[in-house]
Design a protein around this motif. Structure first.
Motif, PDB file in Angstrom:
ATOM      1  N   PHE A 126      41.047  38.932  43.554  1.00 49.03           N
ATOM      2  CA  PHE A 126      39.588  38.338  43.673  1.00 49.03           C
ATOM      3  C   PHE A 126      39.596  37.065  43.730  1.00 49.03           C
ATOM      4  O   PHE A 126      40.575  36.331  43.398  1.00 49.03           O
ATOM      5  N   ALA A 127      38.697  36.518  44.303  1.00 46.81           N
ATOM      6  CA  ALA A 127      38.268  34.933  44.130  1.00 46.81           C
ATOM      7  C   ALA A 127      36.947  35.067  43.759  1.00 46.81           C
ATOM      8  O   ALA A 127      36.037  35.898  43.622  1.00 46.81           O
ATOM      9  N   SER A 128      36.721  33.737  43.002  1.00 42.08           N
ATOM     10  CA  SER A 128      35.253  33.445  42.454  1.00 42.08           C
ATOM     11  C   SER A 128      34.870  31.987  42.408  1.00 42.08           C
ATOM     12  O   SER A 128      35.961  31.073  42.539  1.00 42.08           O
ATOM     13  N   THR A 129      33.680  31.753  42.148  1.00 37.91           N
ATOM     14  CA  THR A 129      33.248  30.374  42.156  1.00 37.91           C
ATOM     15  C   THR A 129      32.481  30.065  40.948  1.00 37.91           C
ATOM     16  O   THR A 129      31.675  31.091  40.359  1.00 37.91           O
ATOM     17  N   VAL A 130      32.913  29.086  40.072  1.00 37.47           N
ATOM     18  CA  VAL A 130      32.232  28.993  38.988  1.00 37.47           C
ATOM     19  C   VAL A 130      31.699  27.478  38.821  1.00 37.47           C
ATOM     20  O   VAL A 130      32.370  26.771  39.212  1.00 37.47           O
ATOM     21  N   LEU A 131      30.395  27.320  37.925  1.00 39.31           N
ATOM     22  CA  LEU A 131      29.880  26.024  37.850  1.00 39.31           C
ATOM     23  C   LEU A 131      30.152  25.496  36.668  1.00 39.31           C
ATOM     24  O   LEU A 131      30.047  26.014  35.607  1.00 39.31           O
ATOM     25  N   LEU A 132      30.955  24.258  36.427  1.00 40.76           N
ATOM     26  CA  LEU A 132      31.561  23.928  35.164  1.00 40.76           C
ATOM     27  C   LEU A 132      30.361  23.160  34.333  1.00 40.76           C
ATOM     28  O   LEU A 132      29.545  22.621  35.106  1.00 40.76           O
ATOM     29  N   THR A 207      24.374  38.827  47.390  1.00 39.85           N
ATOM     30  CA  THR A 207      23.831  38.474  46.278  1.00 39.85           C
ATOM     31  C   THR A 207      24.732  38.665  45.210  1.00 39.85           C
ATOM     32  O   THR A 207      24.673  37.995  44.071  1.00 39.85           O
ATOM     33  N   LYS A 208      25.744  39.481  45.439  1.00 39.80           N
ATOM     34  CA  LYS A 208      26.671  39.525  44.285  1.00 39.80           C
ATOM     35  C   LYS A 208      27.695  38.201  43.977  1.00 39.80           C
ATOM     36  O   LYS A 208      28.005  37.894  42.816  1.00 39.80           O
ATOM     37  N   ARG A 209      27.740  37.453  44.957  1.00 40.60           N
ATOM     38  CA  ARG A 209      28.354  36.320  45.000  1.00 40.60           C
ATOM     39  C   ARG A 209      27.512  35.097  45.051  1.00 40.60           C
ATOM     40  O   ARG A 209      27.835  33.900  45.021  1.00 40.60           O
ATOM     41  N   HIS A 210      26.114  35.559  44.832  1.00 39.22           N
ATOM     42  CA  HIS A 210      24.931  34.343  44.518  1.00 39.22           C
ATOM     43  C   HIS A 210      24.968  33.457  45.880  1.00 39.22           C
ATOM     44  O   HIS A 210      24.423  32.354  45.702  1.00 39.22           O
ATOM     45  N   SER A 211      25.320  34.030  46.874  1.00 34.45           N
ATOM     46  CA  SER A 211      25.194  33.249  47.966  1.00 34.45           C
ATOM     47  C   SER A 211      24.123  33.855  48.929  1.00 34.45           C
ATOM     48  O   SER A 211      24.095  33.447  50.220  1.00 34.45           O
ATOM     49  N   LEU A 212      23.223  34.742  48.632  1.00 38.55           N
ATOM     50  CA  LEU A 212      22.046  35.292  49.224  1.00 38.55           C
ATOM     51  C   LEU A 212      20.877  35.252  48.313  1.00 38.55           C
ATOM     52  O   LEU A 212      20.927  35.598  47.088  1.00 38.55           O
ATOM     53  N   LYS A 218      18.959  26.067  44.440  1.00 38.38           N
ATOM     54  CA  LYS A 218      19.683  26.408  43.529  1.00 38.38           C
ATOM     55  C   LYS A 218      21.225  26.854  44.181  1.00 38.38           C
ATOM     56  O   LYS A 218      22.171  26.698  43.567  1.00 38.38           O
ATOM     57  N   MET A 219      21.265  27.474  45.087  1.00 35.38           N
ATOM     58  CA  MET A 219      22.573  27.832  45.743  1.00 35.38           C
ATOM     59  C   MET A 219      23.275  26.977  46.242  1.00 35.38           C
ATOM     60  O   MET A 219      24.466  26.791  46.129  1.00 35.38           O
ATOM     61  N   LEU A 220      22.808  25.788  46.757  1.00 38.39           N
ATOM     62  CA  LEU A 220      23.392  24.800  47.306  1.00 38.39           C
ATOM     63  C   LEU A 220      24.028  24.048  46.164  1.00 38.39           C
ATOM     64  O   LEU A 220      25.111  23.570  46.373  1.00 38.39           O
ATOM     65  N   GLN A 221      23.307  23.694  45.145  1.00 38.55           N
ATOM     66  CA  GLN A 221      23.944  23.099  43.826  1.00 38.55           C
ATOM     67  C   GLN A 221      25.300  23.888  43.349  1.00 38.55           C
ATOM     68  O   GLN A 221      26.209  23.404  43.231  1.00 38.55           O
ATOM     69  N   PHE A 222      24.972  25.018  43.502  1.00 40.23           N
ATOM     70  CA  PHE A 222      26.128  25.964  42.790  1.00 40.23           C
ATOM     71  C   PHE A 222      27.309  25.874  43.759  1.00 40.23           C
ATOM     72  O   PHE A 222      28.438  25.800  43.129  1.00 40.23           O
ATOM     73  N   PHE A 223      27.021  26.021  44.957  1.00 41.18           N
ATOM     74  CA  PHE A 223      28.444  26.094  45.810  1.00 41.18           C
ATOM     75  C   PHE A 223      28.868  24.497  46.206  1.00 41.18           C
ATOM     76  O   PHE A 223      30.044  24.583  46.624  1.00 41.18           O
ATOM     77  N   ARG A 224      27.862  23.726  46.206  1.00 43.24           N
ATOM     78  CA  ARG A 224      28.478  22.182  46.483  1.00 43.24           C
ATOM     79  C   ARG A 224      29.300  21.658  45.331  1.00 43.24           C
ATOM     80  O   ARG A 224      30.099  21.344  45.543  1.00 43.24           O
ATOM     81  N   GLU A 225      28.865  22.103  44.147  1.00 39.58           N
ATOM     82  CA  GLU A 225      29.577  21.268  42.830  1.00 39.58           C
ATOM     83  C   GLU A 225      30.418  22.573  42.207  1.00 39.58           C
ATOM     84  O   GLU A 225      31.267  22.149  41.241  1.00 39.58           O
TER      85      GLU A 225
END
Length: 323
Positions: A126-132, A207-212, A218-225
């Protein structure tokens, strides 16, 4: 004067050879016997080698010792030491000071996973993105926003979107003219993005990956950082989590955030997905960490709830017996 030796000993030998060519072709049979003899020798040599290997004693490695007595020792005679997380981070900081290396080097973790499930099944890579909780770099990811609403497009640009557009971007993405780190979208445009499903795969908005969703900032902050990590070689995750000059509690908080996110990919009623955890800096050796206090305590909470439920069931039964 004597005649030449060949003519003197074998007069007319050349004429006899020309007249009887069959004599020359009769020579190969001895070679066949010689080849067969060689084969028997080879077979015999293989047998002798096998017998020799059987006779050799099997060298068994003695069990590893727990702790060395001195500071100088052979590492392969002792078990690899493991450290508490706070102690290991302190050691990394000390290594940097002793080696005079760059104080702002990155801190990395290698996470070895247990992907096994029941009935010979396993967790898929799997792959995931997390906001530290604590950012450690000024770098940001490039994010593309799919929307056909002009107001939403303006909001996306104001919040740092690298590319904003609608259906016209599909052709450029399929032809690899546009490449970004992440793709986000609003629900209204999703039926038109189906041609990109096989192309984007795990980066396809969902929606599962929080990209929809509708909350574009909020989505931009999550994926940019956000920090993205991927399972490599079916059971290993290698990623950076902090900078060595950060306070120890911030490094620990970032590490625990990543580990807790990893643990969500395996059901809590199985063995923990994290089997081994190693922390290191860019210039140091890897330190094996003790998992106690790092993994989320999901299973223990469930066990306590089950025990409380059993106690609640036993209490009415005891009361009825006493009455």
């Amino acid at each position: 004067v004597l005649a030449p030796r060949r003519a003197w000993v074998f007069p007319g030998f050349d004429q006899r050879l020309a007249a009887a060519p069959a004599l020359v072709s009769a020579a190969p049979p001895p070679r066949l016997y010689a080849a067969a003899a060689k084969k028997t020798v080879k077979k015999g040599s293989q047998k002798t080698k096998q017998e020799e290997t059987k006779k050799k004693p099997i060298t068994r490695r003695r069990p590893l010792m727990s702790k060395p007595v001195d500071d100088v020792y052979l590492t392969w005679y002792y078990e690899r030491p493991s450290y508490d997380l706070e102690e290991a981070v302190g050691m990394l900081k000390k290594f940097q000071q002793l080696d005079f290396t760059h104080p702002k080097q990155f801190v990395y973790i290698n996470v070895f996973l247990d992907m096994a499930l029941q009935k010979k099944k396993k967790v898929d890579p799997f792959a995931s993105t997390v906001l530290l909780p604590y950012r450690f770099t000024d770098e940001t990811n490039k994010v593309l926003v799919f929307t056909e609403n002009e107001e939403e497009a303006e909001i996306a640009r104001e919040n740092g979107a690298a590319i904003v557009g609608g259906v016209e971007l599909i052709k450029w993405i399929l032809e690899d003219e546009i490449q970004v780190d992440f793709y986000v979208a609003v629900p209204a445009i999703m039926p038109k993005l189906i041609p990109l499903r096989n192309k984007l795969r795990r980066k396809y908005p969902s929606t599962k990956r929080h990209s929809l969703g509708h909350d574009i900032p909020k989505m931009l902050q999550f994926f940019r950082e956000g920090l993205e990590y991927v399972v490599e070689d079916e059971n290993i995750i290698k990623t950076r989590i902090a900078r060595l000059d950060m306070p120890t509690e911030q490094i620990i908080a970032n590490l625990k955030t990543v580990i807790h996110d990893i643990c969500t990919f395996k059901p809590s009623n199985y063995d923990p997905v994290v089997r081994r955890l190693v922390i290191r800096s860019s210039t140091s050796e890897g330190l094996l960490l003790k998992l106690g206090g790092i993994l989320p305590q999901v299973e223990k909470v469930e066990e306590e709830e089950e025990q409380n439920a059993e106690d609640d069931e036993e209490k009415p039964a005891q009361e009825s017996v006493s009455t």
